[in-house]
Design a protein around this motif. Structure first.
Motif, short mmCIF file in Angstrom:
data_model
loop_
_atom_site.label_atom_id
_atom_site.label_comp_id
_atom_site.label_asym_id
_atom_site.label_seq_id
_atom_site.Cartn_x
_atom_site.Cartn_y
_atom_site.Cartn_z
N GLU A 1 0.83 -1.21 0.00
CA GLU A 1 0.00 0.00 0.00
C GLU A 1 0.87 1.26 0.00
OE1 GLU A 1 -4.19 0.06 1.98
OE2 GLU A 1 -2.85 -1.02 3.34
N TRP A 2 1.93 1.22 0.78
CA TRP A 2 2.81 2.38 0.86
C TRP A 2 3.46 2.67 -0.49
CZ3 TRP A 2 3.72 6.66 3.06
CH2 TRP A 2 4.97 7.28 3.01
N LEU B 1 0.80 4.25 -2.71
CA LEU B 1 0.52 5.64 -2.34
C LEU B 1 1.59 6.60 -2.85
CD1 LEU B 1 -0.75 5.17 1.33
CD2 LEU B 1 -2.09 6.00 -0.62
N LYS B 2 2.82 6.12 -2.95
CA LYS B 2 3.92 6.95 -3.43
C LYS B 2 3.91 7.08 -4.95
CE LYS B 2 7.99 6.39 -1.75
NZ LYS B 2 9.26 5.72 -1.37
N PRO C 1 0.96 7.61 -7.43
CA PRO C 1 -0.46 7.80 -7.76
C PRO C 1 -0.77 7.56 -9.23
CG PRO C 1 0.63 9.91 -7.40
CD PRO C 1 1.59 8.86 -6.96
#
Length: 369
Positions: free
Chosen positions: A163-164, A167-168, A170
């Protein structure tokens, strides 16, 4: 070096401390603890004990043993040509480990999938660096293997890392986001958080539509997983509705494949990888069992699902299973006057019968004139 022949046994030898440069400790391939054994064949892979060496061998190392030698033994990484060649080797290794892990997972061999998924992740980190978007598929594979073993704490950590990375980035493509939401939904289902599971499965379907189109069969697994959540909540009417959607989409897709298959009857092309076929069969079997065990059986739905299974097995060359499911489909469709599937089911069964009665090449009947 040529790869080892399949079936050769795993052999480990003790690490000789004096043979290693000072400060170059060896770590176990699977758990990263201090290693005391090395693979006798490649001598570039190390283990803390014989159990981990055997697990790695069965899981993936037998297939990649000699591939690791040039990757891990390269000396002059300052040479751009050498570095480029090694990067290509690593990319190829990642692809193989991914395919092996996916195959093991499709067969329900979660423990055997762990070494391949782990090697996929470690090689991806080595090639692309930490916290990069290219690691997401490897995180998901490793999470799925651990999920099958009930290691939910490990799964949560792996999916958090994935997920991280998302998120970085997009601008990430929809297909990877779809995979991530599906894994998150499965994790929350296993953890008993059904509301969160539904949220992520809905996103799974959304990103599948973005990537493949509204009517694509790629959305079927998302609908199926949502149905499983509602089944856990005892909402059978919703489950039936979702299964109907899945069955209709598979019918459209399989009918198209069947037509292609019939036009190229002499072709040896496989329409599905084994993992895809296993997943599709599992979904359809669960749906068929659900419909057959309802107090008010929907014979039209039973006919549709059984016919899908018959087409699937016909396309993949198992005539016995195609006949069994085709007979189930026909029996159900005949209970409804002028049912639209009766004729196509009968035609498929006739094709199965004709193929079963054809003489096999080399048989006595095929040599008679």
């Amino acid at each position: 070096m040529e790869p080892d022949e399949p079936g050769t046994s795993a052999v480990a030898i003790d690490i000789m401390p004096l043979a290693s440069p000072k400060g170059k400790e060896k770590y176990c391939e699977l758990c990263q603890r201090e290693a005391y054994l090395e693979c006798a064949k490649c001598q570039v892979t190390f283990y803390c004990n014989a159990d981990h060496q055997q697990a790695d061998w069965v899981g993936v190392h037998e297939r990649i043993c000699q591939m690791l030698v040039p990757i891990r033994a390269v000396k002059d990484m300052y040479d751009p040509a050498v570095r480029k060649k090694n990067q290509l080797r690593k990319a190829h290794l990642i692809k193989i480990c991914k395919l092996v892990a996916q195959s093991k997972l499709s067969e329900g061999k979660h423990e055997e999938a762990l070494p391949a998924a782990h090697c996929c992740l470690q090689t991806s980190i080595d090639l692309y660096g930490p916290n990069t978007i290219q690691l997401v598929p490897a995180y998901i594979l490793l999470a799925e293997a651990n999920m099958g073993l009930g290691n939910l704490t490990v799964v949560a950590e792996l999916l958090s890392q994935a997920e991280w990375a998302v998120l970085k980035n997009p601008e990430l493509g929809a297909s990877v986001q779809q995979q991530l939401h599906r894994s998150l939904g499965q994790y929350y289902t296993s953890a008993g958080n059904l509301e969160n599971a539904l949220f992520h499965f809905a996103n799974d379907i959304y990103f599948a539509c973005v990537e493949y189109g509204l009517d694509s069969s790629a959305t079927t697994k998302g609908y199926f997983l949502i149905a499983d959540v509602f089944a856990r909540q005892g909402k059978t009417l919703i489950v039936h509705s979702l299964y109907s959607e899945v069955a209709e989409r598979w019918h459209k897709h399989l009918t198209s494949l069947l037509e292609t298959h019939q036009k190229h009857a002499d072709s040896s092309v496989s329409f599905y990888e084994k993992s895809q076929r296993v997943e599709m069969e599992e979904m359809l079997r669960v749906m068929l069992e659900f419909e057959q065990t309802q107090s008010r059986r929907d014979v039209s739905q039973i006919a549709l699902i059984a016919y899908n299974l018959a087409m699937l097995w016909f396309i993949n060359g198992d005539l016995h299973k195609a006949q069994d499911f085709g007979s189930t489909a026909l029996q159900a469709s005949l209970q409804i006057p002028r049912h639209k599937l009766t004729e196509p089911i009968q035609e498929l069964l006739q094709q199965v019968e004709s193929l079963q009665t054809e003489p096999r090449p080399g048989s006595a009947s095929s040599t008679l004139h």
